[in-house]
Design a protein around this motif. Structure first.
Motif, mmCIF file in Angstrom:
data_model
loop_
_atom_site.group_PDB
_atom_site.id
_atom_site.type_symbol
_atom_site.label_atom_id
_atom_site.label_comp_id
_atom_site.label_asym_id
_atom_site.label_seq_id
_atom_site.Cartn_x
_atom_site.Cartn_y
_atom_site.Cartn_z
ATOM 1 N N ARG A 278 0.832 -1.199 0.000
ATOM 2 C CA ARG A 278 0.000 0.000 0.000
ATOM 3 C C ARG A 278 0.868 1.250 0.000
ATOM 4 N N GLY A 279 0.300 2.357 -0.400
ATOM 5 C CA GLY A 279 1.056 3.583 -0.604
ATOM 6 C C GLY A 279 1.154 4.484 0.608
ATOM 7 N N PRO A 280 1.785 5.646 0.410
ATOM 8 C CA PRO A 280 1.984 6.578 1.524
ATOM 9 C C PRO A 280 0.678 7.100 2.114
ATOM 10 N N LYS A 281 -0.336 7.255 1.299
ATOM 11 C CA LYS A 281 -1.614 7.746 1.817
ATOM 12 C C LYS A 281 -2.173 6.766 2.846
ATOM 13 N N GLN A 282 -2.139 5.475 2.533
ATOM 14 C CA GLN A 282 -2.657 4.482 3.458
ATOM 15 C C GLN A 282 -1.788 4.399 4.712
ATOM 16 N N PHE A 283 -0.470 4.584 4.556
ATOM 17 C CA PHE A 283 0.394 4.568 5.729
ATOM 18 C C PHE A 283 0.032 5.715 6.665
ATOM 19 N N VAL A 284 -0.101 6.907 6.119
ATOM 20 C CA VAL A 284 -0.399 8.085 6.938
ATOM 21 C C VAL A 284 -1.792 7.995 7.565
ATOM 22 N N GLU A 285 -2.774 7.526 6.792
ATOM 23 C CA GLU A 285 -4.153 7.511 7.276
ATOM 24 C C GLU A 285 -4.508 6.283 8.112
ATOM 25 N N GLU A 286 -3.848 5.145 7.863
ATOM 26 C CA GLU A 286 -4.244 3.909 8.529
ATOM 27 C C GLU A 286 -3.170 3.362 9.469
ATOM 28 N N VAL A 287 -1.966 3.200 8.971
ATOM 29 C CA VAL A 287 -0.917 2.537 9.753
ATOM 30 C C VAL A 287 -0.366 3.456 10.840
ATOM 31 N N PHE A 288 -0.014 4.676 10.502
ATOM 32 C CA PHE A 288 0.601 5.574 11.480
ATOM 33 C C PHE A 288 -0.281 5.806 12.706
ATOM 34 N N PRO A 289 -1.584 6.083 12.553
ATOM 35 C CA PRO A 289 -2.406 6.255 13.767
ATOM 36 C C PRO A 289 -2.442 5.001 14.647
ATOM 37 N N ARG A 290 -2.491 3.821 14.035
ATOM 38 C CA ARG A 290 -2.470 2.576 14.808
ATOM 39 C C ARG A 290 -1.137 2.405 15.519
ATOM 40 N N LEU A 291 -0.036 2.717 14.826
ATOM 41 C CA LEU A 291 1.295 2.605 15.411
ATOM 42 C C LEU A 291 1.461 3.579 16.566
ATOM 43 N N LYS A 292 1.009 4.794 16.390
ATOM 44 C CA LYS A 292 1.087 5.803 17.450
ATOM 45 C C LYS A 292 0.288 5.355 18.674
ATOM 46 N N SER A 293 -0.904 4.856 18.453
ATOM 47 C CA SER A 293 -1.743 4.372 19.547
ATOM 48 C C SER A 293 -1.094 3.182 20.260
ATOM 49 N N LEU A 294 -0.507 2.265 19.490
ATOM 50 C CA LEU A 294 0.182 1.106 20.074
ATOM 51 C C LEU A 294 1.343 1.555 20.961
ATOM 52 N N ILE A 295 2.147 2.475 20.468
ATOM 53 C CA ILE A 295 3.298 2.964 21.236
ATOM 54 C C ILE A 295 2.845 3.659 22.511
ATOM 55 N N GLU A 296 1.797 4.480 22.422
ATOM 56 C CA GLU A 296 1.291 5.165 23.610
ATOM 57 C C GLU A 296 0.755 4.172 24.635
ATOM 58 N N GLU A 297 0.037 3.143 24.172
ATOM 59 C CA GLU A 297 -0.504 2.133 25.083
ATOM 60 C C GLU A 297 0.611 1.334 25.761
ATOM 61 N N ILE A 298 1.601 0.921 24.978
ATOM 62 C CA ILE A 298 2.738 0.163 25.509
ATOM 63 C C ILE A 298 3.515 0.998 26.523
ATOM 64 N N SER A 299 3.727 2.247 26.187
ATOM 65 C CA SER A 299 4.450 3.150 27.081
ATOM 66 C C SER A 299 3.708 3.306 28.413
ATOM 67 N N SER A 300 2.407 3.453 28.344
ATOM 68 C CA SER A 300 1.600 3.594 29.553
ATOM 69 C C SER A 300 1.637 2.318 30.401
#
Length: 168
Positions: free
Chosen positions: A142-164
Motif C-alpha cells: 500500500r502507498g503513503p496515503k494508506q500509511f499516513v491515514e491507517e498505519v501511522f495512527p495505529r502505530l502511534k496508539s500502540l506505542i502510547e498504550e505500551i508506554s503507559s
C-alpha cells in the motif's frame, strides 16, 4: 545467536519497550479468498486465512502467477488503492505478538529469518512478547496515503498504550 540468559549482560531493572517495524517485504501478509471463479487450476476460489507473502507454495512454478494476481492492487485515484476483487489481506500479529515479523517464509524460517534471531536474543535478555516486546507488521504494497491515514495512527496508539502499560 544469543539464546540463554547466562550469555547476556545483566538485565536492566526496567526495560524500554520495543516495537519491531519491518522494512519493505519484511511483514507477513495473509489472505482470505472469496472469488466468483478461479482463473487457473493453481488458484483457490475461496479459502480461510493463509500465508500470501510469502508462502513456499506460492512461489512454485505455475503457482507464482496466483501470488502475483492476489498481490496486485488497483489504483482508485487520489492515492487510494484496493485489493483484487475477492481478496482480503491482513497482517497477523499486530501489537500482540511477533508472529508477523519473525520469518519471510515460515516453512523455511531458518533460511528466511527476518527478526527471529533478534527476538530470541531479546527474550534471553528478559523481554516478554506482549509485555515489552511487540511488532507492527504492515501491508508494504500500500502507498503513503494508506500509511499516513491507517498505519501511522495505529502505530502511534500502540506505542502510547505500551508506554503507559510499562510506566515509560
Amino acid at each position: 545467536q544469543v539464546t540463554s540468559k547466562d550469555r547476556c549482560e545483566p538485565e536492566a531493572k526496567q526495560r524500554t519497550p520495543v516495537v519491531l517495524v519491518p522494512g519493505l517485504t519484511g511483514s507477513l501478509l495473509q489472505e482470505k479468498l472469496d472469488k466468483s471463479a478461479p482463473t487457473s487450476d493453481f488458484y483457490y476460489q475461496t479459502s480461510d486465512w493463509y500465508d500470501l507473502w510469502l508462502s513456499s507454495y506460492e512461489i512454485l512454478p505455475g503457482a507464482y502467477k496466483c501470488l502475483m494476481e492476489n498481490m496486485k492492487l488497483s489504483y482508485e485515484g487520489g492515492g487510494d488503492v484496493s485489493n483484487a476483487p475477492g481478496v482480503d489481506v491482513r497482517n497477523p500479529g499486530w501489537g500482540d505478538s511477533v508472529e508477523g515479523v519473525m520469518c519471510i517464509i515460515r516453512d523455511f524460517c531458518g533460511k528466511s529469518k527476518c527478526f527471529k534471531d533478534m527476538v530470541h536474543a531479546m527474550e534471553a535478555k528478559g523481554y516478554v512478547v506482549g509485555k515489552d516486546l511487540f511488532s507492527a507488521p504492515y501491508d508494504f504494497r500500500r502507498g503513503p496515503k494508506q500509511f499516513v491515514e491507517e498505519v501511522f495512527p495505529r502505530l502511534k496508539s500502540l506505542i502510547e498504550e505500551i508506554s503507559s502499560i510499562n510506566d515509560n
